[in-house]
Design an enzyme around this catalytic site. Structure first.
Site, mmCIF file in Angstrom:
data_model
loop_
_atom_site.group_PDB
_atom_site.id
_atom_site.type_symbol
_atom_site.label_atom_id
_atom_site.label_comp_id
_atom_site.label_asym_id
_atom_site.label_seq_id
_atom_site.Cartn_x
_atom_site.Cartn_y
_atom_site.Cartn_z
ATOM 1 N N TYR A 83 0.839 -1.209 0.000
ATOM 2 C CA TYR A 83 0.000 0.000 0.000
ATOM 3 C C TYR A 83 0.880 1.267 0.000
ATOM 4 O O TYR A 83 0.638 2.205 -0.760
ATOM 5 C CB TYR A 83 -0.886 -0.041 1.246
ATOM 6 N N LYS A 120 0.951 4.330 -2.714
ATOM 7 C CA LYS A 120 0.554 5.697 -2.352
ATOM 8 C C LYS A 120 1.727 6.677 -2.526
ATOM 9 O O LYS A 120 1.523 7.853 -2.825
ATOM 10 C CB LYS A 120 -0.013 5.729 -0.930
HETATM 11 P P1 NAP Z 1 -13.663 2.275 1.065
HETATM 12 O O1 NAP Z 1 -14.689 2.762 2.007
HETATM 13 O O2 NAP Z 1 -13.167 0.876 1.173
HETATM 14 O O3 NAP Z 1 -14.206 2.540 -0.420
HETATM 15 C C1 NAP Z 1 -13.499 2.169 -1.562
HETATM 16 C C2 NAP Z 1 -14.469 1.857 -2.676
HETATM 17 O O4 NAP Z 1 -13.701 1.497 -3.830
HETATM 18 C C3 NAP Z 1 -15.398 0.672 -2.371
HETATM 19 O O5 NAP Z 1 -16.699 0.925 -2.838
HETATM 20 C C4 NAP Z 1 -14.736 -0.450 -3.145
HETATM 21 O O6 NAP Z 1 -15.628 -1.506 -3.525
HETATM 22 C C5 NAP Z 1 -14.236 0.286 -4.364
HETATM 23 N N1 NAP Z 1 -13.219 -0.470 -5.078
HETATM 24 C C6 NAP Z 1 -12.329 -1.358 -4.574
HETATM 25 N N2 NAP Z 1 -11.586 -1.877 -5.554
HETATM 26 C C7 NAP Z 1 -11.996 -1.288 -6.713
HETATM 27 C C8 NAP Z 1 -11.624 -1.427 -8.065
HETATM 28 N N3 NAP Z 1 -10.673 -2.296 -8.453
HETATM 29 N N4 NAP Z 1 -12.254 -0.683 -8.995
HETATM 30 C C9 NAP Z 1 -13.237 0.165 -8.636
HETATM 31 N N5 NAP Z 1 -13.653 0.327 -7.370
HETATM 32 C C10 NAP Z 1 -13.045 -0.395 -6.409
HETATM 33 O O7 NAP Z 1 -12.334 3.177 1.118
HETATM 34 P P2 NAP Z 1 -12.089 4.682 1.644
HETATM 35 O O8 NAP Z 1 -11.584 4.597 3.033
HETATM 36 O O9 NAP Z 1 -13.239 5.562 1.301
HETATM 37 O O10 NAP Z 1 -10.823 5.047 0.746
HETATM 38 C C11 NAP Z 1 -10.890 5.837 -0.441
HETATM 39 C C12 NAP Z 1 -9.471 6.172 -0.854
HETATM 40 O O11 NAP Z 1 -8.830 6.902 0.191
HETATM 41 C C13 NAP Z 1 -8.579 4.964 -1.128
HETATM 42 O O12 NAP Z 1 -7.726 5.228 -2.224
HETATM 43 C C14 NAP Z 1 -7.745 4.843 0.138
HETATM 44 O O13 NAP Z 1 -6.523 4.204 -0.087
HETATM 45 C C15 NAP Z 1 -7.582 6.304 0.489
HETATM 46 N N6 NAP Z 1 -7.256 6.544 1.889
HETATM 47 C C16 NAP Z 1 -8.113 6.154 2.872
HETATM 48 C C17 NAP Z 1 -7.776 6.381 4.198
HETATM 49 C C18 NAP Z 1 -8.675 5.983 5.334
HETATM 50 O O14 NAP Z 1 -8.229 6.108 6.489
HETATM 51 N N7 NAP Z 1 -9.880 5.528 5.091
HETATM 52 C C19 NAP Z 1 -6.553 6.998 4.505
HETATM 53 C C20 NAP Z 1 -5.709 7.379 3.476
HETATM 54 C C21 NAP Z 1 -6.069 7.145 2.158
HETATM 55 P P3 NAP Z 1 -15.790 -2.774 -2.526
HETATM 56 O O15 NAP Z 1 -16.603 -2.257 -1.388
HETATM 57 O O16 NAP Z 1 -16.484 -3.777 -3.359
HETATM 58 O O17 NAP Z 1 -14.412 -3.168 -2.132
#
Ligand code: NAP
Length: 245
Positions: A153, A157
Site C-alpha cells: 500500500y 501511495k
Molecule cells: P472504502 O470505504 O473501502 O471505499 C473504496 C471503494 O472502492 C469501495 O466501494 C470499493 O468496492 C471500491 N473499489 C475497490 N476496488 C476497486 C476497483 N478495483 N475498482 C473500482 N472500485 C473499487 O475506502 P475509503 O476509506 O473511502 O478510501 C478511499 C481512498 O482513500 C482509497 O484510495 C484509500 O486508499 C484512500 N485513503 C483512505 C484512508 C482511510 O483512512 N480511510 C486513509 C488514506 C487514504 P468494494 O466495497 O467492493 O471493495
C-alpha cells in the site's frame, strides 16, 4: 454552487470517502459518474444523488483498461465532456514483508497504481482536446511516511505522488491540473477493522485529537476540483489533522 455543470468521474464512489464526495459534488451542481466495482453500493450512491442532483453508475474495475475506456466513452455520450477525474478507488491487503504473498502485492499495485494509470490515460485525450481538466489522485500519509505491515500500500501511495508531479508537469501546458490528497486516518469501511486501541492511539497522536471524517477529504477534493484552485498544480495536500507534522 462551486461545480455548476461540471462533469466529474469519481472512482470508488460506492463507499466511504468516494461516496461522500459524490453526494457533495452533486449538491454543488456537478454531474457525477459513480464508478465502482460494487454495483449495489454504487447504485445506492446514485439513488441518493438523484433526490436533488444528476449522475449515473458505471460498473468499473479500475484495473481493467477496457472498462476505463468504456466509462469515458459512455460519459461523453451522456454529458459531452469530462471536467474532473478523481482517482479515489483504493484497497489494502496488509502483511509484514516476510509474510506478504505475491498475490497481495500484485492486487494492491493493480488497483491503487495501475488503476490510476488506466483511468488517467482513458480521460487524458478528452481533457487535452478540451484544453482543460482536473485530475485528483488519492495518496495517503502512508505514502509520505510509510507504515508497518503496508509495504504494498505504501509503495502505491508514494508512487501516486510521483505520478501526480509528473503528470502536473506533462499536462499543465494543456490546461490540465493534477494534484493529490494525502488523507490521514479516516473513519470509513476501509478502517472499520482497525482495533479500537489503535484508533485511540491515532487520536492521541493527532494534534486535532480526532479521526478524519469522509467529509474532511470530500471538502479537500472539492477545493482542488473547483476553479478556486486554478493555480494549484502538482500539490500534495495533507488532510490528516496534523498527524505527520
Ligand atoms: P472504502 O470505504 O473501502 O471505499 C473504496 C471503494 O472502492 C469501495 O466501494 C470499493 O468496492 C471500491 N473499489 C475497490 N476496488 C476497486 C476497483 N478495483 N475498482 C473500482 N472500485 C473499487 O475506502 P475509503 O476509506 O473511502 O478510501 C478511499 C481512498 O482513500 C482509497 O484510495 C484509500 O486508499 C484512500 N485513503 C483512505 C484512508 C482511510 O483512512 N480511510 C486513509 C488514506 C487514504 P468494494 O466495497 O467492493 O471493495
Amino acid at each position: 454552487m462551486r461545480l455548476e455543470n461540471k462533469v466529474v468521474i469519481i472512482t470508488g464512489a460506492g463507499s466511504g470517502i468516494g461516496k461522500e464526495t459524490a453526494l457533495l459534488f452533486a449538491k454543488e451542481g456537478a454531474k457525477v459518474v459513480v464508478a465502482d466495482m460494487n454495483e449495489t453500493a454504487g447504485e445506492e450512491t446514485v439513488a441518493q444523488i438523484k433526490t436533488n442532483g444528476e449522475g449515473f453508475f458505471f460498473k468499473l474495475n479500475v484495473s481493467n483498461r477496457e472498462q476505463a475506456k468504456q466509462m469515458v466513452k459512455i460519459t461523453l455520450e451522456k454529458y459531452g465532456k469530462i471536467d474532473v477525474l478523481i482517482n479515489n478507488a483504493g484497497i489494502v491487503q496488509d502483511a509484514f514483508l516476510s509474510k506478504m504473498t505475491e498475490e497481495q502485492w500484485d492486487k494492491v499495485i493493480d488497483v491503487n497504481l495501475k488503476g490510476v494509470f488506466n483511468c488517467s490515460q482513458a480521460v487524458v485525450e478528452v481533457m487535452m482536446n478540451q484544453g482543460s481538466g482536473v485530475i485528483i489522485n488519492t495518496s495517503s500519509i502512508v505514502g509520505l511516511n510509510g507504515n508497518v505491515g503496508q509495504v504494498n500500500y505504501a509503495a502505491t501511495k508514494a508512487g501516486l505522488i510521483g505520478m501526480t508531479k509528473t503528470l502536473a508537469k506533462e499536462l499543465g501546458k494543456r490546461g490540465i491540473r493534477v494534484n493529490a490528497v494525502a488523507p490521514g486516518f479516516i473513519a470509513t469501511p476501509m478502517t472499520s477493522n482497525v482495533p479500537e486501541k489503535i484508533l485511540e492511539m491515532m487520536k492521541e497522536k493527532t494534534p486535532l485529537r480526532r479521526l478524519g471524517e469522509p467529509k474532511d477529504i470530500a471538502n479537500a477534493y472539492l477545493y482542488l476540483a473547483s476553479d478556486e484552485a486554478n493555480f494549484v498544480n502538482g500539490a500534495v495536500l495533507s488532510v490528516d489533522g496534523g498527524l505527520i507534522i
